[in-house]
Design a protein around this motif. Structure first.
Motif, mmCIF file in Angstrom:
data_model
loop_
_atom_site.group_PDB
_atom_site.id
_atom_site.type_symbol
_atom_site.label_atom_id
_atom_site.label_comp_id
_atom_site.label_asym_id
_atom_site.label_seq_id
_atom_site.Cartn_x
_atom_site.Cartn_y
_atom_site.Cartn_z
ATOM 1 N N ALA A 1 0.887 -1.260 -0.202
ATOM 2 C CA ALA A 1 0.255 0.066 -0.070
ATOM 3 C C ALA A 1 0.725 1.292 -0.263
ATOM 4 C CB ALA A 1 -0.941 -0.325 1.107
ATOM 5 N N ALA A 2 1.654 1.146 0.953
ATOM 6 C CA ALA A 2 2.796 2.399 0.474
ATOM 7 C C ALA A 2 3.790 3.250 -0.629
ATOM 8 C CB ALA A 2 4.337 2.503 1.693
ATOM 9 N N ALA B 1 14.083 14.778 1.431
ATOM 10 C CA ALA B 1 12.919 14.765 1.519
ATOM 11 C C ALA B 1 12.524 15.907 2.001
ATOM 12 C CB ALA B 1 12.678 13.049 1.876
ATOM 13 N N LYS B 2 10.529 16.217 0.987
ATOM 14 C CA LYS B 2 10.020 17.403 1.070
ATOM 15 C C LYS B 2 8.507 16.665 1.035
ATOM 16 C CE LYS B 2 10.452 21.849 1.156
ATOM 17 N NZ LYS B 2 10.192 23.070 0.183
ATOM 18 N N PHE B 3 8.624 16.119 2.608
ATOM 19 C CA PHE B 3 7.107 15.016 2.668
ATOM 20 C C PHE B 3 5.646 16.283 3.150
ATOM 21 C CE2 PHE B 3 10.611 11.330 4.343
ATOM 22 C CZ PHE B 3 10.120 10.485 3.066
ATOM 23 N N SER B 4 4.594 15.016 2.223
ATOM 24 C CA SER B 4 3.257 16.168 2.389
ATOM 25 C C SER B 4 2.859 16.046 3.809
ATOM 26 C CB SER B 4 2.287 15.861 1.054
ATOM 27 O OG SER B 4 2.277 14.416 1.133
ATOM 28 N N HIS B 5 3.165 14.762 4.307
ATOM 29 C CA HIS B 5 1.929 13.864 5.526
ATOM 30 C C HIS B 5 1.003 13.895 5.172
ATOM 31 C CE1 HIS B 5 6.090 15.063 7.266
ATOM 32 N NE2 HIS B 5 5.550 16.692 7.540
ATOM 33 N N ARG B 6 0.419 13.237 3.768
ATOM 34 C CA ARG B 6 -1.314 12.665 4.173
ATOM 35 C C ARG B 6 -0.522 11.453 3.198
ATOM 36 N NH1 ARG B 6 -4.577 16.151 3.936
ATOM 37 N NH2 ARG B 6 -6.006 14.864 2.967
ATOM 38 N N MET C 1 12.071 8.411 -2.562
ATOM 39 C CA MET C 1 12.722 7.499 -3.532
ATOM 40 C C MET C 1 13.523 8.724 -4.920
ATOM 41 S SD MET C 1 11.862 3.750 -4.029
ATOM 42 C CE MET C 1 10.737 2.681 -2.372
ATOM 43 N N ALA C 2 13.109 10.032 -4.529
ATOM 44 C CA ALA C 2 13.091 10.564 -5.227
ATOM 45 C C ALA C 2 14.674 11.595 -5.142
ATOM 46 C CB ALA C 2 12.108 11.756 -6.230
ATOM 47 N N ALA C 3 14.114 12.026 -3.668
ATOM 48 C CA ALA C 3 15.068 12.734 -3.161
ATOM 49 C C ALA C 3 16.333 11.854 -2.074
ATOM 50 C CB ALA C 3 14.411 13.369 -1.265
ATOM 51 N N PHE C 4 16.114 10.970 -2.561
ATOM 52 C CA PHE C 4 17.940 9.616 -2.126
ATOM 53 C C PHE C 4 18.264 10.408 -3.843
ATOM 54 C CE2 PHE C 4 19.859 5.949 -2.840
ATOM 55 C CZ PHE C 4 20.734 6.488 -1.816
ATOM 56 N N LEU C 5 17.777 9.915 -4.742
ATOM 57 C CA LEU C 5 17.985 9.253 -6.101
ATOM 58 C C LEU C 5 18.494 11.350 -6.652
ATOM 59 C CD1 LEU C 5 15.459 6.583 -8.343
ATOM 60 C CD2 LEU C 5 18.632 6.746 -6.840
ATOM 61 N N ASP D 1 4.291 10.431 -1.275
ATOM 62 C CA ASP D 1 5.870 10.493 -0.264
ATOM 63 C C ASP D 1 6.867 9.397 -0.297
ATOM 64 O OD1 ASP D 1 4.608 12.589 1.586
ATOM 65 O OD2 ASP D 1 3.843 11.345 2.667
ATOM 66 N N LYS D 2 6.001 8.262 -0.690
ATOM 67 C CA LYS D 2 7.092 7.122 -1.379
ATOM 68 C C LYS D 2 7.578 7.757 -2.125
ATOM 69 C CE LYS D 2 7.659 3.710 -4.494
ATOM 70 N NZ LYS D 2 8.416 3.812 -6.230
ATOM 71 N N ARG D 3 6.706 8.350 -3.593
ATOM 72 C CA ARG D 3 7.507 9.068 -4.878
ATOM 73 C C ARG D 3 8.517 9.377 -4.727
ATOM 74 N NH1 ARG D 3 2.539 7.758 -6.555
ATOM 75 N NH2 ARG D 3 1.520 9.776 -6.033
ATOM 76 N N GLU D 4 8.165 10.689 -3.418
ATOM 77 C CA GLU D 4 9.343 11.904 -2.871
ATOM 78 C C GLU D 4 9.939 11.587 -2.203
ATOM 79 O OE1 GLU D 4 9.746 15.023 -3.324
ATOM 80 O OE2 GLU D 4 10.629 15.302 -1.338
#
Ligand code: CAA
Length: 258
Positions: free
Chosen positions: A233-234, A253-258, A244-248, A239-242
């Motif tokens: 589900a994650a 990472a800037k999570f939306s917390h939503r 992993m993109a931030a790592f690469l 936030d998962k896309r963000e």
């Protein structure tokens, strides 16, 4: 809301609840537990809060359920009011992570309240115990159930049957607490941990809490299946896309917390 027995504040994305009945060493009466539940309700409903810290005073996290209130109750009183379960269960039902920052006494219901939290960070002054046996009763807010899960049967039996207190070093060694720090730093340490948690994706943090709690309630195969479903589900979250993109992209990472 005006609280009489607790102090409630927000520090960035962390909700801080301070138990505040100093004259009774934060003895946990119904008024306090009701207010604690109301504060948890409001923090849980607030998207601006990602984690919660519960603390007490330098001398006591909480010295247990309020003995002066309990002294006048008989079986019918506690049975009819469903004493303990009625309002204490609110802590257990919390879906956002809760850290207990414990200095001084965490006894009886105080130890049980700490154990309902997800992480216990202890001051070097902390003392844990289930001394109900001395009052002619037994732990009633999960002490006989959560303590053996945390520290094993032998130590749980020892604490509940002899009423001796366990200091912070012993509690850390036994697995009840995750960190021990000097007393003057315990709140700062807990708030730091809570800020770290609150900086991550809130739905992911909630899924991690839910999955770890499953480990206590189900056989391994069921728990692993639950984890896999939540893990899959994650992958639907922004936030998962963000993350992993931030790592690469080698950035925070800037999570939306939503
Ligand atoms: N309920 C009500 N009042 C309490 C209390 C409690 N659990 N614990 C402490 N207090 C009160 C004391 O009565 C005292 O009040 P007064 O000044 O009005 O006399 C005040 O807090 C300060 O306490 P002490 O003078 O006893 O302080 P101390 O430093 O000498 O001792 C202590 C500290 C060892 C924690 C001692 O207070 C103590 O043993 N407290 C009771 C601990 C206990 O038995 N807890 C289990 C309660 S039962 C329970 O929790 C059931 C459950 O599972 C939910």
């Amino acid at each position: 809301m005006e609280y009489q027995t607790i102090l409630v504040e927000q520090r960035e994305r962390v909700g801080l609840i301070t138990l505040n009945r100093p004259k009774a060493l934060n003895a946990l009466n119904d008024a306090l537990i009701d207010e604690l539940g109301a504060a948890l309700d409001s923090f849980e409903a607030d998207d601006g809060i990602g984690a919660i810290v519960i603390t007490g005073s330098e001398k006591a996290f909480a010295a247990g359920a309020d003995i002066s209130a309990m002294a006048g109750w008989d079986y019918v009183d506690v049975y009819k009011s469903d004493f303990i379960t009625r309002n204490w269960e609110r802590v257990r039902r919390a879906r956002k992570p809760i850290i207990a920052a414990v200095a001084g006494f965490a006894l009886g219901g105080g130890c049980e309240l700490a154990m309902m939290c997800d992480i216990i960070i202890a001051a070097d002054t902390a003392k844990f115990g289930q001394p109900e046996v001395k009052l002619g009763i037994l732990p009633g807010a999960g002490g006989t159930q959560r303590l053996p899960r945390a520290v094993g049967k032998a130590k749980a039996m020892d604490l509940c049957l002899t009423a001796r207190f366990m200091d912070a070093t012993e509690a850390e060694k036994a697995g009840l607490v995750s960190r021990v720090v000097p007393a003057e730093r315990v709140l700062e340490e807990a708030l730091g941990a809570a800020q770290a948690i609150a900086s991550y994706s809130l739905p992911i943090v909630m899924m991690i809490k839910e999955s770890i709690n499953r480990a206590y309630e189900s056989p391994l195969s069921e728990g692993l299946l639950f984890e896999r479903r939540v893990f899959h589900a994650a992958f639907s979250l922004a936030d998962k896309r963000e993350g992993m993109a931030a790592f690469l992209e080698k950035r925070a990472a800037k999570f939306s917390h939503r």
